[in-house]
Design a protein around this motif. Structure first.
Motif, short mmCIF file in Angstrom:
data_model
loop_
_atom_site.label_atom_id
_atom_site.label_comp_id
_atom_site.label_asym_id
_atom_site.label_seq_id
_atom_site.Cartn_x
_atom_site.Cartn_y
_atom_site.Cartn_z
N TYR A 160 45.16 33.02 28.80
CA TYR A 160 44.09 33.38 29.73
C TYR A 160 44.65 34.08 30.96
N GLN A 161 43.91 35.09 31.40
CA GLN A 161 44.25 35.85 32.60
C GLN A 161 43.28 35.42 33.70
N PRO A 162 43.66 34.55 34.60
CA PRO A 162 42.71 33.95 35.53
C PRO A 162 42.21 34.86 36.64
N ALA A 163 42.93 35.93 36.94
CA ALA A 163 42.60 36.74 38.12
C ALA A 163 41.16 37.25 38.10
N GLY A 164 40.76 37.91 37.02
CA GLY A 164 39.43 38.52 36.97
C GLY A 164 38.30 37.52 36.95
N ILE A 165 38.36 36.57 36.03
CA ILE A 165 37.27 35.61 35.87
C ILE A 165 37.14 34.71 37.10
N SER A 166 38.26 34.29 37.67
CA SER A 166 38.19 33.41 38.84
C SER A 166 37.69 34.16 40.07
N ALA A 167 38.08 35.44 40.21
CA ALA A 167 37.59 36.23 41.33
C ALA A 167 36.09 36.47 41.22
N LEU A 168 35.61 36.75 40.01
CA LEU A 168 34.16 36.91 39.81
C LEU A 168 33.43 35.60 40.09
N ASN A 169 34.01 34.50 39.63
CA ASN A 169 33.39 33.19 39.85
C ASN A 169 33.23 32.91 41.35
#
Length: 245
Positions: A160-169
């Motif tokens: 998993y690449q957390p940068a994109g999904i966590s930033a959107l969240n």
């Protein structure tokens, strides 16, 4: 392999036909183009069944949150990209910017307001994605993202690449809809061969907004991997019963 090659003719032949026939839809509200793309997705499903003996099932539609939301799916094959048009009423895919320059596909991506990004993943890219995501969420749309970033085989360990999904969240503060699948058993990430069986997409209960990055990624990975592992085991059992190797 013969059936697999026939399916490729079906897949890209209908893509060419629909690519031409759908041109007038860019003059209408984006929902018209999205419904047309959903029809193409159903054509793909029909080809899988008729040519390759591959059934497709979508489970858990009751868990779909009326937008705005974030659709976070496992990514095994091209089919994963089209399923959101069937599941979500007003989806907005995050896609690599190179696709915006391709004939037909780029036109439809532009007319429906998809979000192009640079796969290099710079901070500038992340900021642009968040800015666009906020605008689409304000329109009530569901942002489609694949948290692992690229296609992976069913037995590959999660990455998993957390940068994109966590930033959107953090920026959008909307529910996240996890979508598990076993699609790679029948439609591998690489190669032309399609194996008989049953592709299942399962919409899981939404993850509420407000979780911090660590808690979000732990919950998302656990939900997706647990459900996908169950679907993969189920799919393998069905393939063994059919004598598929």
């Amino acid at each position: 392999m013969l059936r697999s090659y026939l399916f490729l003719v079906w897949l890209y032949g209908w893509m060419a036909v629909c690519g031409v026939l759908y041109i007038p839809t860019v003059l209408f509200p984006r929902v018209v183009t999205q419904r047309a793309l959903a029809l193409y997705a159903q054509i793909i499903r029909a080809g899988l069944k008729l040519i390759c003996d591959i059934d497709t099932e979508i489970r858990g539609r009751e868990h779909v949150v009326p937008g705005p939301a974030i659709y976070a799916g496992k990514h095994h094959c091209m089919m994963d990209v089209f399923i959101p048009f069937i599941v979500i009423q007003d989806s907005c895919h995050i896609l690599k910017k190179e696709l915006m320059w391709t004939p037909f596909l780029g036109w439809y991506a532009f007319s429906t307001g998809m979000i192009p990004i640079d796969r290099a993943g710079t901070s500038k890219t992340l900021k642009a994605m968040i800015s666009a995501g906020k605008k689409r969420a304000a329109e009530g749309r569901t942002i489609v993202i694949f948290p692992e970033g690229t296609r992976r085989a069913p037995d590959d360990p999660p990455l998993y690449q957390p940068a994109g999904i966590s930033a959107l969240n953090k920026a959008l503060d909307v529910p996240i809809i996890p979508v598990a699948t076993n699609a790679g058993l029948c439609w591998p990430a690489k190669g032309a061969r399609r194996k008989p069986g049953k592709i299942v997409y399962e919409v899981l209960p939404a993850i509420p907004p407000g979780l911090d990055r660590k808690a979000l990624m732990a919950r998302l990975e656990n939900d997706l991997e647990t459900a996908s592992s169950r679907l993969i085991a189920e799919g393998r059992t069905a393939q063994v019963a059919k004598g598929v190797k």
